[in-house]
Design a protein around this motif. Structure first.
Motif, PDB file in Angstrom:
ATOM      1  N   VAL A   1       0.939  -1.285  -0.051  1.00 33.34           N
ATOM      2  CA  VAL A   1       0.016   0.106   0.000  1.00 33.34           C
ATOM      3  C   VAL A   1       0.721   1.148   0.152  1.00 33.34           C
ATOM      4  O   VAL A   1       2.072   1.231   0.440  1.00 33.34           O
ATOM      5  CB  VAL A   1      -0.659  -0.124   1.196  1.00 33.34           C
ATOM      6  CG1 VAL A   1      -0.202   0.116   2.472  1.00 33.34           C
ATOM      7  CG2 VAL A   1      -2.203   1.025   1.000  1.00 33.34           C
TER       8      VAL A   1
ATOM      9  N   ASN B   1      -0.698   7.482   1.994  1.00 33.12           N
ATOM     10  CA  ASN B   1      -2.187   7.607   1.476  1.00 33.12           C
ATOM     11  C   ASN B   1      -2.994   7.430   2.722  1.00 33.12           C
ATOM     12  O   ASN B   1      -3.304   6.164   2.995  1.00 33.12           O
ATOM     13  CB  ASN B   1      -2.621   7.279   0.305  1.00 33.12           C
ATOM     14  CG  ASN B   1      -3.886   7.249  -0.154  1.00 33.12           C
ATOM     15  OD1 ASN B   1      -4.732   7.880   0.631  1.00 33.12           O
ATOM     16  ND2 ASN B   1      -3.661   7.395  -1.468  1.00 33.12           N
TER      17      ASN B   1
ATOM     18  N   HIS C   1      -6.224   7.644   3.041  1.00 31.47           N
ATOM     19  CA  HIS C   1      -7.366   6.884   2.803  1.00 31.47           C
ATOM     20  C   HIS C   1      -7.445   5.416   2.596  1.00 31.47           C
ATOM     21  O   HIS C   1      -8.270   4.697   2.898  1.00 31.47           O
ATOM     22  CB  HIS C   1      -7.908   7.916   1.673  1.00 31.47           C
ATOM     23  CG  HIS C   1      -8.328   9.023   1.671  1.00 31.47           C
ATOM     24  ND1 HIS C   1      -9.431   9.338   2.125  1.00 31.47           N
ATOM     25  CD2 HIS C   1      -7.683  10.097   1.435  1.00 31.47           C
ATOM     26  CE1 HIS C   1      -9.567  10.707   1.983  1.00 31.47           C
ATOM     27  NE2 HIS C   1      -8.322  11.268   1.711  1.00 31.47           N
ATOM     28  N   ARG C   2      -6.079   5.046   1.802  1.00 32.17           N
ATOM     29  CA  ARG C   2      -5.988   3.541   1.819  1.00 32.17           C
ATOM     30  C   ARG C   2      -5.734   2.885   3.165  1.00 32.17           C
ATOM     31  O   ARG C   2      -6.221   1.698   3.203  1.00 32.17           O
ATOM     32  CB  ARG C   2      -4.722   3.412   0.968  1.00 32.17           C
ATOM     33  CG  ARG C   2      -4.955   4.043  -0.641  1.00 32.17           C
ATOM     34  CD  ARG C   2      -5.667   3.093  -1.419  1.00 32.17           C
ATOM     35  NE  ARG C   2      -6.011   3.341  -2.664  1.00 32.17           N
ATOM     36  CZ  ARG C   2      -5.190   3.491  -3.984  1.00 32.17           C
ATOM     37  NH1 ARG C   2      -4.136   2.829  -3.640  1.00 32.17           N
ATOM     38  NH2 ARG C   2      -5.466   3.767  -4.708  1.00 32.17           N
TER      39      ARG C   2
ATOM     40  N   ARG D   1      -9.158   2.580   4.951  1.00 36.30           N
ATOM     41  CA  ARG D   1      -9.943   1.485   4.173  1.00 36.30           C
ATOM     42  C   ARG D   1      -9.264   0.155   4.632  1.00 36.30           C
ATOM     43  O   ARG D   1     -10.090  -0.967   5.089  1.00 36.30           O
ATOM     44  CB  ARG D   1      -9.846   1.805   2.780  1.00 36.30           C
ATOM     45  CG  ARG D   1     -10.471   0.388   2.036  1.00 36.30           C
ATOM     46  CD  ARG D   1     -11.905   0.185   2.284  1.00 36.30           C
ATOM     47  NE  ARG D   1     -12.515  -0.788   1.568  1.00 36.30           N
ATOM     48  CZ  ARG D   1     -13.454  -1.441   2.263  1.00 36.30           C
ATOM     49  NH1 ARG D   1     -14.002  -1.090   3.381  1.00 36.30           N
ATOM     50  NH2 ARG D   1     -14.115  -2.423   1.342  1.00 36.30           N
TER      51      ARG D   1
ATOM     52  N   ASN E   1      -9.643  12.955  -1.702  1.00 38.22           N
ATOM     53  CA  ASN E   1      -8.805  12.001  -1.925  1.00 38.22           C
ATOM     54  C   ASN E   1      -7.706  11.768  -3.035  1.00 38.22           C
ATOM     55  O   ASN E   1      -6.565  11.370  -3.270  1.00 38.22           O
ATOM     56  CB  ASN E   1      -9.623  10.449  -2.040  1.00 38.22           C
ATOM     57  CG  ASN E   1      -8.809   9.151  -2.146  1.00 38.22           C
ATOM     58  OD1 ASN E   1      -7.696   8.984  -1.461  1.00 38.22           O
ATOM     59  ND2 ASN E   1      -9.051   8.466  -3.178  1.00 38.22           N
TER      60      ASN E   1
END
Length: 309
Positions: free
Chosen positions: A155, A159, A161-162, A165, A234
């Motif tokens: 990943v 980030n 957002h990643r 998630r 994002n």
């Protein structure tokens, strides 16, 4: 299959030459190109995403290039739906369609279908968002490393957002995020032939460094200045943009920010290759291999599929 439909998919690390090869293949097969580069979707992000030049766009029909605004919500699921619908239309006129891009998840969404993930428990995302605000991104990185070291290696660790998630799935299910990935492919009514471009690591890194310098010369800093009001979206959690946002909003020197872009892009390329090398279906070629050679080798192995009308 009496009239096979083929998706020629070009993958590889950033700055390796996927766009140039895609155009040559599209010209050879008299067909069109689908971009699977998720950051090239946004019309406000031209320089930092290495959008094809006007000359390249004119050389072959392209789809999913700068068709959205950074303000438009658009997920990988949306892309899967839209790309499959477009392919259905394109195959009415073409036996072969070309897809190219460095976003492995978006490529997989079209060729294999998206994996199914469990429901996220209520409040988990809010808790992770608050943790990010109070403890910073390192706390999320450390939790992911402890609970899913496999996904941690793949990943984009910068980030949020990643990271959120993955962690919301982990916290909700009690299982690793990786355990839900790479499920059985969903049926597709086309055949996929995957072409991978690669080079020695030193060559890849040198090409990345040169591309970043060119982006800065072309005005990337000015482009980022115009996007500061969208910095929380994002789309802006993208290498090249977040480092220059940091420069503009703190005392980080510009050269340090540029060096960070190069370093983070190199790390991104390494993650891309880690993802791609797990796929045994990819036919790998050195990035300097002539397009005619690639076409001939692929055609020899897939003669029935790739015969031109």
């Amino acid at each position: 299959m009496s009239n096979p439909k083929v998706l020629l998919t070009i993958v590889g690390p950033t700055a390796i030459g996927k766009t140039a090869l895609a155009i040559k293949l599209a010209n050879h097969f008299d067909t069109e190109i689908i971009s699977a580069d998720s950051r090239q979707f946004f019309k406000e992000m031209r320089i930092g995403t290495a959008v094809p030049t006007p000359e390249e766009l004119a050389a072959a029909p392209h789809h999913f290039i700068q068709h959205l605004s950074v303000q438009d919500p658009y997920s990988v699921g949306d892309f899967e739906r839209d790309a499959l619908a477009l392919l259905e239309e394109l195959y009415k006129e073409h036996k072969v369609v070309v897809m190219a891009g460095g976003s492995g998840l978006y490529v997989d969404a079209v060729t294999r279908g998206l994996d199914s993930f469990p429901e996220v428990s209520e409040g988990v995302r809010t808790a992770l968002t608050e943790q990010l605000e109070h403890e910073g991104i390192i706390a999320l990185q450390e939790e992911l490393l402890a609970k899913d070291p496999e996904y941690y290696k793949q990943v984009d660790l910068q980030n949020p957002h990643r990271l959120i998630r993955a962690l919301e799935v982990i916290r909700s299910s009690g299982n690793s995020f990786s355990s839900y990935r790479n499920q059985a492919p969903k049926p597709r009514d086309f055949q996929t032939i995957k072409i991978g471009l690669t080079a020695d690591r030193a060559v890849i890194y040198d090409r990345i460094n040169q591309r970043v310098d060119l982006m800065m010369q072309e005005g990337l800093l000015h482009e980022v200045k115009g996007l500061l009001s969208y910095k929380e979206l994002n789309a802006l959690q993208t290498v090249g943009y977040r480092e220059l946002i940091g420069h503009l909003e703190t005392d980080i020197p510009l050269q340090d920010a540029v060096d960070a872009i190069k370093q983070n892009t190199r790390r991104f390329a390494k993650r891309q290759l880690t993802w791609l090398r797990k796929d045994p279906q990819i036919h790998w070629f050195d990035y300097q291999t002539p397009a005619d050679t690639i076409i001939a080798e692929i055609q020899a192995k897939n003669d029935a599929l790739l015969k031109r009308d």
